[in-house]
Scaffold this motif. Structure first.
Motif, PDB file in Angstrom:
ATOM      1  N   SER A  84       0.866  -1.184   0.000  1.00 40.75           N
ATOM      2  CA  SER A  84       0.000   0.000   0.000  1.00 40.75           C
ATOM      3  C   SER A  84       0.901   1.231   0.000  1.00 40.75           C
ATOM      4  CB  SER A  84      -0.881   0.010   1.255  1.00 40.75           C
ATOM      5  OG  SER A  84      -0.061   0.157   2.410  1.00 40.75           O
ATOM      6  N   GLY A  85       0.289   2.392  -0.140  1.00 41.83           N
ATOM      7  CA  GLY A  85       1.067   3.633  -0.049  1.00 41.83           C
ATOM      8  C   GLY A  85       1.658   3.814   1.343  1.00 41.83           C
ATOM      9  N   MET A  86       0.873   3.493   2.374  1.00 41.01           N
ATOM     10  CA  MET A  86       1.380   3.664   3.739  1.00 41.01           C
ATOM     11  C   MET A  86       2.558   2.731   4.010  1.00 41.01           C
ATOM     12  SD  MET A  86      -0.157   6.220   4.659  1.00 41.01           S
ATOM     13  CE  MET A  86       0.959   6.343   6.051  1.00 41.01           C
ATOM     14  N   SER A  87       2.502   1.501   3.473  1.00 39.05           N
ATOM     15  CA  SER A  87       3.641   0.602   3.732  1.00 39.05           C
ATOM     16  C   SER A  87       4.867   1.044   2.935  1.00 39.05           C
ATOM     17  CB  SER A  87       3.286  -0.863   3.486  1.00 39.05           C
ATOM     18  OG  SER A  87       2.817  -1.051   2.190  1.00 39.05           O
ATOM     19  N   LEU A 152       7.454  15.579   1.732  1.00 43.31           N
ATOM     20  CA  LEU A 152       6.334  16.427   1.315  1.00 43.31           C
ATOM     21  C   LEU A 152       5.483  15.742   0.257  1.00 43.31           C
ATOM     22  CD1 LEU A 152       6.853  17.841  -1.731  1.00 43.31           C
ATOM     23  CD2 LEU A 152       8.600  19.047  -0.440  1.00 43.31           C
ATOM     24  N   GLU A 153       4.333  16.380   0.031  1.00 47.03           N
ATOM     25  CA  GLU A 153       3.349  15.934  -0.950  1.00 47.03           C
ATOM     26  C   GLU A 153       2.959  17.181  -1.727  1.00 47.03           C
ATOM     27  OE1 GLU A 153       0.650  13.551   1.644  1.00 47.03           O
ATOM     28  OE2 GLU A 153      -0.840  14.534   0.401  1.00 47.03           O
ATOM     29  N   THR A 154       2.978  17.164  -3.037  1.00 49.46           N
ATOM     30  CA  THR A 154       2.566  18.350  -3.781  1.00 49.46           C
ATOM     31  C   THR A 154       1.877  17.968  -5.082  1.00 49.46           C
ATOM     32  OG1 THR A 154       3.302  20.451  -4.765  1.00 49.46           O
ATOM     33  CG2 THR A 154       4.892  18.640  -4.856  1.00 49.46           C
ATOM     34  N   VAL A 181       9.413  12.756  -1.914  1.00 45.06           N
ATOM     35  CA  VAL A 181       8.179  13.400  -2.389  1.00 45.06           C
ATOM     36  C   VAL A 181       7.127  12.321  -2.653  1.00 45.06           C
ATOM     37  CG1 VAL A 181       7.129  14.765  -4.236  1.00 45.06           C
ATOM     38  CG2 VAL A 181       9.407  15.366  -3.395  1.00 45.06           C
ATOM     39  N   ASP A 182       5.985  12.470  -2.007  1.00 47.86           N
ATOM     40  CA  ASP A 182       4.826  11.616  -2.275  1.00 47.86           C
ATOM     41  C   ASP A 182       4.166  12.166  -3.541  1.00 47.86           C
ATOM     42  OD1 ASP A 182       2.252  10.516  -2.358  1.00 47.86           O
ATOM     43  OD2 ASP A 182       2.085  10.387  -0.179  1.00 47.86           O
ATOM     44  N   ASN A 183       4.323  11.445  -4.658  1.00 42.87           N
ATOM     45  CA  ASN A 183       3.893  11.943  -5.971  1.00 42.87           C
ATOM     46  C   ASN A 183       2.513  11.424  -6.363  1.00 42.87           C
ATOM     47  OD1 ASN A 183       4.450  13.562  -8.213  1.00 42.87           O
ATOM     48  ND2 ASN A 183       5.383  11.892  -9.378  1.00 42.87           N
ATOM     49  N   HIS A 203       4.827   6.373  -3.796  1.00 43.33           N
ATOM     50  CA  HIS A 203       3.514   6.288  -4.449  1.00 43.33           C
ATOM     51  C   HIS A 203       2.518   5.481  -3.644  1.00 43.33           C
ATOM     52  CE1 HIS A 203       3.521   8.325  -8.236  1.00 43.33           C
ATOM     53  NE2 HIS A 203       4.765   7.937  -8.439  1.00 43.33           N
ATOM     54  N   SER A 204       1.284   5.976  -3.607  1.00 43.02           N
ATOM     55  CA  SER A 204       0.148   5.138  -3.293  1.00 43.02           C
ATOM     56  C   SER A 204      -0.398   4.720  -4.649  1.00 43.02           C
ATOM     57  CB  SER A 204      -0.916   5.909  -2.505  1.00 43.02           C
ATOM     58  OG  SER A 204      -2.107   5.139  -2.500  1.00 43.02           O
ATOM     59  N   ALA A 205      -0.074   3.491  -5.072  1.00 38.33           N
ATOM     60  CA  ALA A 205      -0.530   3.002  -6.381  1.00 38.33           C
ATOM     61  C   ALA A 205      -2.032   2.757  -6.388  1.00 38.33           C
ATOM     62  CB  ALA A 205       0.227   1.733  -6.752  1.00 38.33           C
ATOM     63  N   THR A 206      -2.613   2.746  -5.169  1.00 35.08           N
ATOM     64  CA  THR A 206      -4.054   2.598  -4.985  1.00 35.08           C
ATOM     65  C   THR A 206      -4.830   3.696  -5.722  1.00 35.08           C
ATOM     66  OG1 THR A 206      -3.395   1.993  -2.734  1.00 35.08           O
ATOM     67  CG2 THR A 206      -5.753   2.271  -3.137  1.00 35.08           C
ATOM     68  N   LYS A 207      -4.180   4.831  -5.919  1.00 38.25           N
ATOM     69  CA  LYS A 207      -4.875   5.999  -6.460  1.00 38.25           C
ATOM     70  C   LYS A 207      -4.748   6.018  -7.990  1.00 38.25           C
ATOM     71  CE  LYS A 207      -5.534   6.873  -2.129  1.00 38.25           C
ATOM     72  NZ  LYS A 207      -4.595   7.672  -1.369  1.00 38.25           N
ATOM     73  N   TYR A 208      -4.036   7.001  -8.549  1.00 42.03           N
ATOM     74  CA  TYR A 208      -4.065   7.173 -10.002  1.00 42.03           C
ATOM     75  C   TYR A 208      -3.298   6.103 -10.778  1.00 42.03           C
ATOM     76  CZ  TYR A 208      -6.216  11.602  -8.927  1.00 42.03           C
ATOM     77  OH  TYR A 208      -7.071  12.551  -8.445  1.00 42.03           O
TER      78      TYR A 208
HETATM   79  C1  LIG Z   1      -3.968   7.459  -0.113  1.00 41.62           C
HETATM   80  C2  LIG Z   1      -2.695   8.171   0.078  1.00 41.62           C
HETATM   81  C3  LIG Z   1      -1.633   7.573   0.761  1.00 41.62           C
HETATM   82  C4  LIG Z   1      -1.755   6.199   1.388  1.00 41.62           C
HETATM   83  O1  LIG Z   1      -1.899   5.208   0.427  1.00 41.62           O
HETATM   84  P1  LIG Z   1      -2.641   3.802   0.708  1.00 41.62           P
HETATM   85  O2  LIG Z   1      -2.424   3.079  -0.565  1.00 41.62           O
HETATM   86  O3  LIG Z   1      -4.066   4.119   1.026  1.00 41.62           O
HETATM   87  O4  LIG Z   1      -1.942   3.177   1.868  1.00 41.62           O
HETATM   88  C5  LIG Z   1      -0.453   8.264   0.878  1.00 41.62           C
HETATM   89  N1  LIG Z   1      -0.321   9.510   0.359  1.00 41.62           N
HETATM   90  C6  LIG Z   1      -1.320  10.112  -0.304  1.00 41.62           C
HETATM   91  C7  LIG Z   1      -1.111  11.478  -0.852  1.00 41.62           C
HETATM   92  C8  LIG Z   1      -2.546   9.482  -0.474  1.00 41.62           C
HETATM   93  O5  LIG Z   1      -3.547  10.101  -1.103  1.00 41.62           O
END
Ligand SMILES: *Cc1c(COP(=O)(O)O)cnc(C)c1O
Length: 390
Positions: A84-87, A152-154, A181-183, A203-208
């Motif tokens: 996951s993104g958190m891991s 950071l996240e941007t 950077v969280d992209n 990356h949280s690959a869960t998203k885009y």
């Molecule tokens: C959702 C999200 C995470 C966490 O990702 P998961 O896949 O839900 O663990 C981290 N950073 C950002 C910016 C997110 O939107």
């Protein structure tokens, strides 16, 4: 034949490896382990003297294809996929930081990221200072001799504040620290943090990257020395591994990444412009709007504004909930990164657990709505939002 390819080509082609069957589509390897020819080969695979697959906690061909394709898109030497993104953030921290180290983190990061640094990792002796995402000098002032990581996240969630990656990378360099950077919001289709000076991309690959709201996944990218010697070792030992099935789903999601990000950004910009002109809307937050405080920076750093638009309606919580409840098409859900448009009220959901004062200080008002724009027709989305805006 060119020896470097454009993003569109890499999205479809990079990282693929075929078996002797010459399958055209990427194969899904649902196997926990791999068989060796001999005891000697097994020993060589385990020590790493011979390259090859061993056990899917840390080596799987489908996961490798995903890692190699994402590395190509981000322009990274190496990529490690996670569950996951958190891991991904956890694996980076566990691999590269130790008790007594200090982290400087943007105050506008994902809620669970704040919990991870200030809660879980603080119990293991990590110190974290939170600073404004848009004030590079605040990052410099927060540096300590033991600062090892800037994070950071941007653009930020939900106010779409844009951090100057190059300026904060220079601060990190000066302080002898790494910049991660969280992209998630831009993806490499719109922004490539490593080229701007960052050391690591999360990356949280869960998203885009998946883009269709199906599976969980994550990744850490950067130089080989950080990712393979550091993060990969943690993953091999501790096991927050991406499943081959999820890797396969996200690998196919990457094929349409650029098309989706550009189309969703275009729709988001159209909706942002429409909302900005709406008499019931007090303010719109979108980097693609000329009214955005970091519009020029976003124009240099990002190829498009991204798919997240936030807006403040006049009339506070009651008016915001009315807009949300009147929708019939848009999904009321906290998730984002889907081709289906989602809507949420940050003050009572994603940011509901922080105090009203802290929320106000962060600029998250009771009338704020976050829209994560998908691929539906903008005319249908406008009609859906108009109903509650009155
Ligand atoms: C959702 C999200 C995470 C966490 O990702 P998961 O896949 O839900 O663990 C981290 N950073 C950002 C910016 C997110 O939107």
């Amino acid at each position: 034949m060119k020896d470097t390819f454009e993003l569109a080509t890499l999205s479809v082609r990079a990282g693929q490896r075929r078996t002797e069957l010459q399958e055209h589509s990427e194969a899904l390897f649902l196997t926990s382990s791999f068989v060796f020819d001999s005891a000697a080969q097994a020993a060589a695979r385990f020590t790493g003297a011979e390259e090859g697959f061993v056990y899917s906690r840390f080596t799987n061909p489908t996961v490798s294809m995903f890692q190699d394709r994402l590395a190509a898109l981000e322009g990274a030497e190496a990529c490690v996929a996670t569950a996951s993104g958190m891991s991904a953030i956890l694996a980076m921290a566990m691999a590269l930081l130790k008790s007594g180290d200090h982290v400087v983190c943007s105050s506008a990061v994902f809620g669970a990221t704040v919990q991870l640094f200030s809660g879980v990792l603080a119990r293991f002796g990590l110190q974290t200072t939170f600073v404004s995402p848009t004030d590079a000098r605040a990052w410099e002032r927060a540096l300590r001799p033991n600062t090892k990581l800037l994070f950071l996240e941007t653009p930020s969630n939900p106010l779409t504040e844009v951090s100057d990656i190059g300026a904060i990378a220079a601060v990190a360099k000066k302080g002898g620290a790494l910049l991660a950077v969280d992209n998630c919001f831009c993806t490499p289709a719109l922004q490539r943090p490593l080229a701007l000076g960052a050391d690591l991309v999360i990356h949280s690959a869960t998203k885009y990257l998946d883009g269709q709201g199906r599976v969980m996944g994550g990744a850490v990218l950067g130089a080989k020395a950080l990712v393979m010697d550091g993060v990969f070792g943690f993953l091999r030992t501790a096991g927050p591994t991406l499943s081959p099935f999820n890797a396969w789903v996200i690998l196919k999601g990457l094929e349409t990444l650029e098309l989706r990000m550009l189309a969703q950004s275009e729709r988001a910009l159209e909706l942002a412009r429409w909302l900005e002109r709406h008499p019931k809307v007090a303010r719109v937050f979108y980097p693609g709007l000329e009214s955005h405080p970091q519009h020029a920076l976003a124009g240099r750093q990002q190829r498009a504004g991204g798919a997240v638009v936030s807006f403040e309606v006049k009339g506070g919580r009651e008016a915001a909930w009315k807009v949300i409840d009147a929708t019939r098409l848009v999904s009321i859900t906290g998730n984002l990164g889907d081709v289906k448009t989602t809507i949420t009220h940050p003050a009572t959901t994603t940011h509901g657990r922080i105090s009203a004062e802290a929320r106000a200080a962060a600029g998250i008002g009771e009338g704020l709505i976050r829209l994560a724009v998908g691929l539906e027709s903008t005319e249908d989305l406008k009609a859906d939002l108009s109903r509650g805006l009155g």
